[in-house]
Design an enzyme around this catalytic site. Structure first.
Site, mmCIF file in Angstrom:
data_model
loop_
_atom_site.group_PDB
_atom_site.id
_atom_site.type_symbol
_atom_site.label_atom_id
_atom_site.label_comp_id
_atom_site.label_asym_id
_atom_site.label_seq_id
_atom_site.Cartn_x
_atom_site.Cartn_y
_atom_site.Cartn_z
ATOM 1 N N SER A 1 7.296 -6.089 8.724
ATOM 2 C CA SER A 1 7.498 -4.979 7.803
ATOM 3 C C SER A 1 8.985 -4.679 7.750
ATOM 4 O O SER A 1 9.702 -4.916 8.731
ATOM 5 C CB SER A 1 6.752 -3.738 8.297
ATOM 6 O OG SER A 1 7.122 -2.593 7.552
ATOM 7 N N ASN B 1 -1.161 -11.753 10.329
ATOM 8 C CA ASN B 1 -1.070 -10.793 9.229
ATOM 9 C C ASN B 1 -1.752 -9.464 9.540
ATOM 10 O O ASN B 1 -1.784 -8.595 8.695
ATOM 11 C CB ASN B 1 -1.671 -11.416 7.956
ATOM 12 C CG ASN B 1 -1.443 -10.555 6.738
ATOM 13 O OD1 ASN B 1 -0.379 -9.982 6.574
ATOM 14 N ND2 ASN B 1 -2.449 -10.439 5.896
ATOM 15 N N VAL C 1 3.490 -2.890 0.284
ATOM 16 C CA VAL C 1 2.733 -3.840 -0.517
ATOM 17 C C VAL C 1 1.508 -3.101 -1.042
ATOM 18 O O VAL C 1 0.867 -2.341 -0.311
ATOM 19 C CB VAL C 1 2.304 -5.065 0.324
ATOM 20 C CG1 VAL C 1 1.511 -6.051 -0.522
ATOM 21 C CG2 VAL C 1 3.530 -5.733 0.934
ATOM 22 N N GLU C 2 1.195 -3.317 -2.287
ATOM 23 C CA GLU C 2 0.063 -2.630 -2.918
ATOM 24 C C GLU C 2 -1.252 -3.141 -2.321
ATOM 25 O O GLU C 2 -1.826 -4.118 -2.787
ATOM 26 C CB GLU C 2 0.092 -2.848 -4.428
ATOM 27 C CG GLU C 2 -0.838 -1.919 -5.173
ATOM 28 C CD GLU C 2 -0.691 -2.052 -6.684
ATOM 29 O OE1 GLU C 2 -1.644 -1.670 -7.372
ATOM 30 O OE2 GLU C 2 0.361 -2.514 -7.152
ATOM 31 N N THR C 3 -1.677 -2.453 -1.264
ATOM 32 C CA THR C 3 -2.923 -2.785 -0.561
ATOM 33 C C THR C 3 -3.608 -1.489 -0.152
ATOM 34 O O THR C 3 -3.039 -0.397 -0.278
ATOM 35 C CB THR C 3 -2.640 -3.607 0.719
ATOM 36 O OG1 THR C 3 -1.833 -2.803 1.597
ATOM 37 C CG2 THR C 3 -1.928 -4.912 0.416
ATOM 38 N N TYR D 1 4.736 3.477 14.181
ATOM 39 C CA TYR D 1 4.469 2.209 13.502
ATOM 40 C C TYR D 1 5.748 1.372 13.442
ATOM 41 O O TYR D 1 5.731 0.177 13.724
ATOM 42 C CB TYR D 1 3.923 2.485 12.097
ATOM 43 C CG TYR D 1 3.847 1.262 11.213
ATOM 44 C CD1 TYR D 1 2.825 0.339 11.365
ATOM 45 C CD2 TYR D 1 4.801 1.043 10.217
ATOM 46 C CE1 TYR D 1 2.756 -0.796 10.553
ATOM 47 C CE2 TYR D 1 4.731 -0.073 9.397
ATOM 48 C CZ TYR D 1 3.710 -0.986 9.572
ATOM 49 O OH TYR D 1 3.643 -2.098 8.772
#
Length: 175
Positions: free
Chosen positions: A72, A18, A122-124, A87
């Site tokens: 992703s 991860n 993703v909300e991070t 990326y």
């Protein structure tokens, strides 16, 4: 890390890779150090953990293990945002590495499964840092629970089912 896992838990049956890192380093004027850092974390780190997890399974004759790469959506399409192009290249590598792993496991006559889970934003902290100049981006972001639900789904598949890739997008996402 894997020595501690072996000592405390005997070994690895499931590995979830991860770790992921992005720096805003465009292709035409990005810094080599940023690119190298992304390669080290997103590709090399994933490969090292995959190798060590497989070796742990092999030495204990685990034939029903699972290696899950949190990838992703950028591993499947290049979004028109220059800061993420390098990326994206690292995440395309994760897509190829997951399929390569599946093929190698098959050639070894193993029933260990390999899966790539490819979410959109993703909300991070990762997303907030990368898109700090666009606070509305969170409106389209998935939540961490969405990813863990996908992991649970993959792990709950019957032993004869190989889920190669799951792509996750928000229902309100435009592209």
């Amino acid at each position: 890390m894997f020595a501690a896992i072996k000592e405390q838990h005997k070994g690895v049956d499931v590995c979830i890779n991860n770790a992921g890192l992005a720096h805003p380093e465009p292709l035409i004027n990005g810094k080599t150090s940023g690119w190298r850092n992304m390669m080290d974390v997103n590709i090399l780190g994933l490969c090292i953990c995959t190798r060590e997890a497989y070796q742990s399974m092999k030495e204990r004759n685990v034939d029903d293990g699972h290696i899950i790469n949190i990838n992703s959506i950028c591993g499947h399409c290049v979004i028109p945002h220059a800061d993420t192009h390098f990326y994206s290249a690292t995440k395309y590598a994760v897509t190829a590495l997951t399929e390569g792993l599946r093929q190698e496991l098959r050639a070894e006559n193993k029933h260990i499964r390999a899966t790539s889970i490819s979410p959109t934003l993703v909300e991070t902290e990762f997303t907030l840092r990368l898109y700090s100049n666009n606070p509305d981006i969170a409106a389209y972001a998935l939540e961490a629970i969405d990813i863990s639900s996908a992991v649970t789904y993959v792990l709950s598949a019957p032993p004869h089912v190989q889920i190669g890739d799951i792509q996750l997008r928000g229902t309100e996402e435009v592209s």
